[in-house]
Motif scaffolding. Sequence first.
Motif, mmCIF file in Angstrom:
data_model
loop_
_atom_site.group_PDB
_atom_site.id
_atom_site.type_symbol
_atom_site.label_atom_id
_atom_site.label_comp_id
_atom_site.label_asym_id
_atom_site.label_seq_id
_atom_site.Cartn_x
_atom_site.Cartn_y
_atom_site.Cartn_z
ATOM 1 N N ASP B 142 -6.611 14.218 13.586
ATOM 2 C CA ASP B 142 -6.061 12.164 14.191
ATOM 3 C C ASP B 142 -6.883 11.940 14.604
ATOM 4 O OD1 ASP B 142 -3.907 12.451 16.289
ATOM 5 O OD2 ASP B 142 -4.247 14.294 14.868
ATOM 6 N N LYS B 144 -5.913 11.019 17.978
ATOM 7 C CA LYS B 144 -5.063 10.599 18.988
ATOM 8 C C LYS B 144 -5.223 12.167 19.761
ATOM 9 C CE LYS B 144 -1.982 6.672 19.787
ATOM 10 N NZ LYS B 144 -0.766 6.751 19.779
ATOM 11 N N GLN B 145 -5.472 13.036 18.378
ATOM 12 C CA GLN B 145 -5.623 14.361 18.904
ATOM 13 C C GLN B 145 -4.793 15.432 19.066
ATOM 14 O OE1 GLN B 145 -8.887 15.313 21.670
ATOM 15 N NE2 GLN B 145 -10.512 13.957 20.790
ATOM 16 N N ASN B 146 -3.816 14.442 18.018
ATOM 17 C CA ASN B 146 -2.196 15.756 18.171
ATOM 18 C C ASN B 146 -1.825 16.573 18.071
ATOM 19 O OD1 ASN B 146 -0.986 13.399 19.684
ATOM 20 N ND2 ASN B 146 -0.643 12.363 17.895
ATOM 21 N N SER B 148 -4.762 19.053 16.297
ATOM 22 C CA SER B 148 -7.032 20.033 16.761
ATOM 23 C C SER B 148 -6.859 21.222 16.080
ATOM 24 C CB SER B 148 -7.426 20.175 18.059
ATOM 25 O OG SER B 148 -5.786 19.134 18.427
ATOM 26 N N TRP B 179 -1.299 21.551 18.760
ATOM 27 C CA TRP B 179 -0.606 20.721 18.657
ATOM 28 C C TRP B 179 0.895 20.166 19.143
ATOM 29 C CZ3 TRP B 179 5.368 20.100 16.584
ATOM 30 C CH2 TRP B 179 6.378 19.611 15.954
ATOM 31 N N LYS B 180 0.504 18.756 19.597
ATOM 32 C CA LYS B 180 0.261 17.984 20.830
ATOM 33 C C LYS B 180 1.802 16.703 19.863
ATOM 34 C CE LYS B 180 0.205 14.123 24.025
ATOM 35 N NZ LYS B 180 -0.696 13.109 24.147
ATOM 36 N N ASN B 182 4.829 15.911 21.711
ATOM 37 C CA ASN B 182 5.154 15.168 23.343
ATOM 38 C C ASN B 182 4.249 15.186 23.872
ATOM 39 O OD1 ASN B 182 6.126 16.420 25.197
ATOM 40 N ND2 ASN B 182 7.584 15.494 23.007
ATOM 41 N N ASN B 183 4.193 14.554 24.788
ATOM 42 C CA ASN B 183 2.733 14.217 26.085
ATOM 43 C C ASN B 183 3.159 15.614 26.879
ATOM 44 O OD1 ASN B 183 1.271 12.396 25.512
ATOM 45 N ND2 ASN B 183 2.796 10.580 27.068
ATOM 46 N N TRP B 186 3.817 21.316 24.210
ATOM 47 C CA TRP B 186 2.549 21.348 22.908
ATOM 48 C C TRP B 186 2.898 22.696 23.003
ATOM 49 C CZ3 TRP B 186 -2.603 18.675 23.746
ATOM 50 C CH2 TRP B 186 -2.150 17.330 24.552
#
Lengths: 205, 403
Positions: B142, B144-146, B148, B179-180, B182-183, B186
């Motif tokens: 995606d 937003k690189q959530n 990768s 996988w992110k 949320n901020n 990870w």
Amino acid sequence: MKNKMLSQIVVLFLNFLISMALLMSMPQTAKAEDANPPEDSKNRSIGISTLQWSESLKITQSGTSENEVANYSGISLNLRKDMSYPLWGWFYEGFIGQGQANSGGNTSLNYQKDKLNFSIFGVHSGLFYQLSQQIRMGLSLLAYQRNMDWNSATPGVSVESISAFNLMPLIDLSLSISRDFAFYQEIGPLNSEGTFWKLGFAYKF
Amino acid sequence: MIIIVKNIKLPPKKASFVLIIFASVSLFFAAQKSSAYPDFIGYGYSSCITCHYNGLGGGALNDYGRALFATEITARDIYPSSTDDEEIGAQSGFFGKSPLPWWIRPGIKYRGLWFQTNPGSELRKEKYVNMQEEVNLNLFADKKQNLSLISTFSYADKYPPHADNKEWSWYIKESYLRWKANNNLWFYLGQMDKAFGLRNIDHTAANRSINQSTVLSQFDQSVGAIVHLTYSSWDFAGNLFLGNAYELDSEKQKGLAFTGEYQLEEKFKMGGSVLASENDLTQWKLASVTSRLGLTKGSSLIAELGLKEEKNKTTSTRLLGNYIWIESLISLRRGYNLISSIETSKKDLTNSSSENLKWSLGAMIFPLPRTELRFMVVNSKTYQEATGHFDNWSLQSQAHISY
């Protein structure tokens, strides 16, 4: 063996104490109302350093002499005063210390010694360039007198230390890691056997 | 989805040809891939996730990290004064200002080392080593690189790192899903560096050791999972690992590691790590305390102090050792730094064993974009009971190119 382990634990504990002291003496974020004196007025320091170096020994047995290398490892207590100007400065320092030395295994003669206690005292002075308020680099001269008798229990074997007094140049790097503490790294050529290292922390006042 | 491709073996000439073709294709898209180091806390970048795809540091730089590297770390002497840093940052992609497709960020890294031991003596020896020959490929699900996929392919020339690697062949050094959630949260799943201590590119007493003297040698990437919590003032990671995919089952060190850092002040972080693992023969326990302090801009002092216990499961022999590593990075001007790295290690504290000391002093220079040069003098001492040791010396120079 227990003494060596105890020394290691003491060194690690000292590092821990210094780290805890750092926590209570935060890096410089001076506020306008900060009552602490400016950096330059803290021009004295007391510190602890580790000393590492090697010297030659002359081993003589039955008229045959060979050179051996001896390794010294110790701790010194240092008292230092710095004179700082806008871009440069100079310092002088006195120190005393003690440690242990090992030697042997490099000649055809039967000589091996370890954990021989020595004491050391000396003076150290030099010039530095202030790269920034926290970083100083410079050159210095250090002279020390080491007191220890290298002896041999083996009949017919004599041991002579080449020189118990030495003078050498060092390059210095001083980092102010907080308003109250500095980390010193000093290294220089002592002799053909190698370099002299002096590394330590100091409390500024 | 973890891709493990083993032993893509080609004769040396064909491997070089394939590399050139792959590199040429990658160059169309290649992002600048350089390295940033924990020492760069001196620039105010205390969190690795700011610049790296791997939130614990190491590996490829993200777009932001590439731009920062070009505009703050690297010298700008080749640019006219009329070129501002924003322009330099915009050019940091290999394709210049042209943006890459959002779903791919490849790169190439080479690091070569020349060293000479006992300089000036009859025992002088020289050697050149290809330290890193890597291709990096990062794919994103995606914009937003959530989600990768981060991969590093490494070339084993004469010295394959594992039993299952062959000479003159490519192997996957790292490949993991990131996988992110949320901020602040990870997840990582795949083969990657373990979560322990300061990730420094050098071979130190604790990190990336050459001869696998710890469970953290340069080839000890491990299949596993990492959970990483990161906040403005602290971060913490837990790592379950199961061994390197190329190792024999009996060699695989399996265990747990935890690492964390807390920001006491701006540009001052302290942390700690613990690790416990074992395979059929050896059990390891490591613990360390770390410190990173930024001094004036670009200058820093970092340190790691640790204990490491190695147990031979066959003989039940335990070796409790320690290590201390202290590194100073002194910025003289943008792109030009002095570096002083001091370390000591002792394999066995409780019994007689030698203590090894090493001081590396020299220059770390980033004269051009994507280029790093190092020139070091290394002085080593050994302190051992009943034995005298002469100092050891070596000269080292290193060239690092990354695209």
